[in-house]
Scaffold this active site. Structure first.
Site, PDB file in Angstrom:
ATOM      1  CG  HIS A   1       6.483   4.294  -3.452  1.00  0.00           C
ATOM      2  ND1 HIS A   1       7.063   3.433  -4.347  1.00  0.00           N
ATOM      3  CD2 HIS A   1       5.163   3.984  -3.430  1.00  0.00           C
ATOM      4  CE1 HIS A   1       6.135   2.633  -4.872  1.00  0.00           C
ATOM      5  NE2 HIS A   1       4.977   2.939  -4.320  1.00  0.00           N
TER       6      HIS A   1
ATOM      7  CG  ASP B   1       1.272   4.652  -4.200  1.00  0.00           C
ATOM      8  OD1 ASP B   1       1.872   5.616  -3.699  1.00  0.00           O
ATOM      9  OD2 ASP B   1       1.688   4.067  -5.219  1.00  0.00           O
ATOM     10  CD  GLU B   2       2.424   0.234  -5.559  1.00  0.00           C
ATOM     11  OE1 GLU B   2       2.018  -0.548  -6.432  1.00  0.00           O
ATOM     12  OE2 GLU B   2       3.435   0.971  -5.712  1.00  0.00           O
ATOM     13  CB  VAL B   3       2.369   1.741   2.964  1.00  0.00           C
ATOM     14  CG1 VAL B   3       3.209   1.657   4.237  1.00  0.00           C
ATOM     15  CG2 VAL B   3       2.144   3.198   2.564  1.00  0.00           C
TER      16      VAL B   3
ATOM     17  CD  GLU C   1      -2.733   2.008  -1.995  1.00  0.00           C
ATOM     18  OE1 GLU C   1      -2.076   1.160  -2.607  1.00  0.00           O
ATOM     19  OE2 GLU C   1      -3.100   3.087  -2.513  1.00  0.00           O
TER      20      GLU C   1
END
Length: 800
Positions: free
Chosen positions: A256, A319-321, A371
């Site tokens: 992000h 998160d959400e890498v 994560e």
């Protein structure tokens, strides 16, 4: 009259008396419900007047006292006579005693317990610290009531303390910037609901909102000019501190990172140049874990944050890498080989380990999303779970502290009941999975395509035993869940309910002769499914439930308000009053879970929060509807809107994605944006229909249901000129037609049900087809009255 509590630390003879009462929460206008409440005299009152005095012993609390008096004036409409600044005496109506003077800064282990006693002569609030006194005063303010005689507080004794120490709200200033005044108003609401953590999301792909002295291009190039100065952030922290609320900042790393990429592309894993990211979703720009300049950057930013935010915790996101840049970068791949890093998950763990060292050097502890969990990280991190109780339970069992956000995403429109059923501590399955002799079981596979992302698939099993039906469902990649409310019809149609990460989930299926058809209702939106029979009951994974000792690692939870679909203009409307529901789940005893009782109290707290706290959920809705109507005469529009709800789950986001409108520039100006998450009118109408299905002759339910249908019938006609004159509203013209027609049909069905008359097979089929058509998502909203009308139709007999 005693209202029960379940706190083992507070066990007294009173608990034994209270256990005789079935309901763990009573009807006082309180939310969150305290651990122990005793109504000492049901008819007694402490009568208030404009000479009300508040006196404090043990801690000055002078700004708070002035504020509490202002709120009492707002609740009563009085001009209160000046406060007596002398010591507590015979004229003191409210006496506050604080036993210990503690630092102003709230901490994770701050004592928030309090005791409250109200007699005809006054109220006494006792607390160990100022934080308990503030929590107790919110309870006292909620108890202020009016009747036909006077303004009063009922005579009660309250012993209270929170169930969980971490009770937070996430505000996302990165996706849509929030002015400081709006943040402060949410802090007022949080204090009223007894939340104690503001999780402030200050960076994301779409913007950097934190003024950095050492890396000034962040705010210069990656904020669109919308960022918080150091002085503004310190002001928010000071305001929160005064309310007993911690502020935990979040700077998202290593993913992000699109905003960081715009300002400092040399820190990224792939060369630039980069431009501001306007689309929502998960994007590739990711910090380079092999670049020492990245750790110098992190050290500088953390150092700046610690000068502003005194809380011992700092959130690093994590998160959400998207690992695309890591996988395609030859230098990063060579670095991984050199360091013996097996995969990109291990590479993120390496990055987080380095980041953890930096945080320790600045006397801070790490918080991050699921994560970040990796066995290489020390056990003093806190893992915030968006992936659900299994992820939370697994990390807790391995000794890591955690907080739950799954089920508390208030940016998604869900019913308050869904959030209320969301237990923080992981629970066992709760249903017998074994098929005993003489029982019959059937298992079916299913596949539910979504508007964005992979289909949801899995299987479910329904078992018929001597005590009726029971069952469970297995979503692929998830643990087994119990299903409830299994209802079969003669034609092979079955429905059941289960709470999932998507929301209230109710499959409505026809299972007959090996054929499978139907849909899943996710919240209020229908998703078609396909499937077929299975020859055996599938194996499933049990829920991940930590043992008693490791269950203590779960610190609490946070409501999350991600702001892709939220701006400051509708902030209160989306956060409140459902925020109080999440607050109760985090504060109150586990067995305070009666949904009907919750809704009764929530209606009172909703009104109280507007008057006493100054929240603007209703003003924001009225303002948006005034704009849409081009008039201050919004009564017909308001009535029409009570039959509607925004499409629940991520349906609205996915519709925008399919249309290419899932961006920061998408205007949030539809009627769906002005609606609360659920319609109270539809919920109450559904309760009336439930009553009538059980007792068609019930006069009160019939009168109320008929009146509501007539009201919708009128408003559907009256609103048509409004819909024509605004291009944004024109897509709702078919909805108004459907509401008018269905309201008329509903009156017919209601009369037939009461008179015991029948419908022909053709009439039933035509009516069901009309309901099915009206149930479709239209302009991002749902005609929610379809569902109780469907139940009404089903109760009318069909001609044999």
């Amino acid at each position: 009259m005693l209202l029960p509590f379940r706190r083992t630390l507070l066990v007294t003879s009173l608990f034994l008396t209270a256990s005789a009462f079935a309901a763990p929460a009573g009807n006082l206008p309180l939310m969150p419900w305290p651990q122990q409440v005793e109504i000492t005299s049901p008819a007694g009152k402490f009568v208030l007047n404009d000479a009300l005095q508040i006196q404090v012993k043990g801690d000055a609390l002078m700004p708070e006292v002035s504020h509490w008096r202002e709120r009492l004036a707002q609740q009563t409409g009085w001009y209160l006579l000046p406060q007596n600044t002398g010591s507590a005496g015979e004229h003191s109506a409210i006496s506050i005693e604080i036993k210990q003077k503690v630092a102003a800064q709230p901490m994770p282990d701050s004592d928030e317990s309090y005791q409250l006693t109200v007699t005809p002569q006054g109220a006494t609030l006792t607390a160990n610290t100022r934080f308990g006194a503030m929590r107790g005063m919110e309870t006292l303010l909620q108890l202020v009531q009016n009747d036909g005689e006077n303004t009063f507080i009922p005579l009660v004794t309250v012993h209270d303390q929170p169930r969980f120490a971490w009770r937070g709200v996430l505000l996302d200033s990165a996706r849509h910037f929030l002015p400081v005044a709006d943040i402060k108003r949410q802090l007022d609401g949080m204090a009223a609901a007894k939340f104690n953590v503001l999780h402030w999301h200050l960076s994301d792909d779409q913007g950097w909102r934190f003024e950095s002295q050492k890396y000034p291009k962040l705010q210069e190039l990656a904020s669109d000019g919308q960022f918080y100065t150091v002085a503004q952030m310190k002001d928010v922290v000071a305001y929160a501190t005064q309310l007993g609320i911690r502020v935990v900042p979040e700077i998202d790393m290593p993913g992000h990172a699109s905003a960081i990429a715009v300002a400092y592309p040399e820190l990224l894993s792939a060369p630039g140049p980069y431009k501001m990211e306007r689309s929502w979703g998960v994007h590739e720009p990711t910090l380079d874990p092999s670049n020492e300049k990245v750790y110098a950057f992190a050290d500088a930013i953390v150092g700046e944050l610690t000068q502003i935010f005194p809380d011992p915790y700092l959130h690093i996101g994590g998160d959400e890498v998207d690992a695309t840049q890591w996988k395609t970068s030859k230098p990063i791949q060579a670095f991984m080989k050199e360091k013996g890093i097996a995969d990109t998950h291990a590479l993120q763990a390496y990055f987080n380990t380095r980041l953890q060292t930096i945080l320790h050097q600045h006397q801070r502890k790490m918080v991050g999303w699921d994560e970040i969990f990796h066995p290489d990280l020390p056990h003093d991190i806190v893992i915030q779970s968006w992936q659900g109780p299994d992820s939370l339970g697994a990390s807790a069992q391995k000794g890591y502290q955690g907080i739950l956000s799954t089920g508390f995403y208030l940016d998604q429109p869900h019913s308050a009941a869904y959030h209320y059923r969301n237990e923080i501590l992981p629970q066992p399955l709760g249903v017998d999975q074994n098929v005993a002799d003489g029982e019959k079981a059937q298992s079916w596979k299913f596949n539910m395509p979504r508007l964005k992302g992979k289909p949801v698939d899995g299987s479910f099993t329904l078992i018929e035993g001597k005590n009726g039906w029971r069952g469970f469902i297995d979503f692929t990649g998830k643990t087994r869940r119990e299903v409830r409310d299994i209802v079969w019809q003669d034609d092979g149609k079955v429905s059941f309910a289960v709470d999932t990460w998507m929301g209230d989930t109710r499959p409505v299926l026809t299972l007959k002769d090996g054929k499978f058809s139907g849909y899943f209702i996710i919240g209020n939106a229908r998703y078609p499914v396909t499937g077929g029979p299975l020859s055996t009951v599938p194996d499933g994974q049990p829920p991940v439930v930590p043992d008693a000792e490791n269950m203590k690692n779960i610190l609490g939870g946070e409501a999350a308000l991600w702001q892709e679909n939220i701006t400051s203009q509708i902030l209160d409307l989306k956060l409140w009053p459902r925020g109080f529901v999440v607050a109760e789940r985090l504060w109150s005893a586990q067995d305070v879970k009666d949904t009907r009782n919750m809704y009764q109290r929530l209606a009172k707290i909703d009104a109280w929060s507007v008057v006493s706290v100054g929240l603007q959920q209703h003003a924001e809705a009225a303002r948006l509807m005034t704009r849409l109507s081009n008039s201050t005469d919004i009564a017909p529009f308001l009535s029409f809107s009570t039959a509607l709800e925004p499409a629940q789950y991520y349906t609205r986001q996915h519709i925008k994605f399919q249309a290419g409108h899932y961006t920061q520039a998408e205007p949030l100006n539809r009627l769906a944006d002005a609606l609360p998450a659920e319609s109270n009118a539809v919920r109450e109408f559904a309760a009336q229909i439930e009553t009538l299905v059980a007792d068609p002759k019930n006069p009160q339910a019939a009168h109320a249901a008929r009146g509501q249908l007539e009201n919708w019938q009128r408003s559907a006609e009256q609103v048509k000129p409004v819909l024509v004159q605004n291009s944004v509203l024109r897509p709702l013209q078919p909805v108004a037609e459907q509401l008018g027609a269905l309201s008329s049909q509903g009156l017919v069905w209601l009369e037939k049900l009461q008179k015991g008359e029948t419908l022909s097979v053709q009439e039933r089929q035509q009516a069901q087809a009309a309901l099915d058509d009206a149930a479709k998502v239209q302009d991002e909203l749902v005609l929610a009255v379809v569902y109780p009308l469907e139940k009404l139709l089903g109760a009318v007999p069909v001609q044999k």
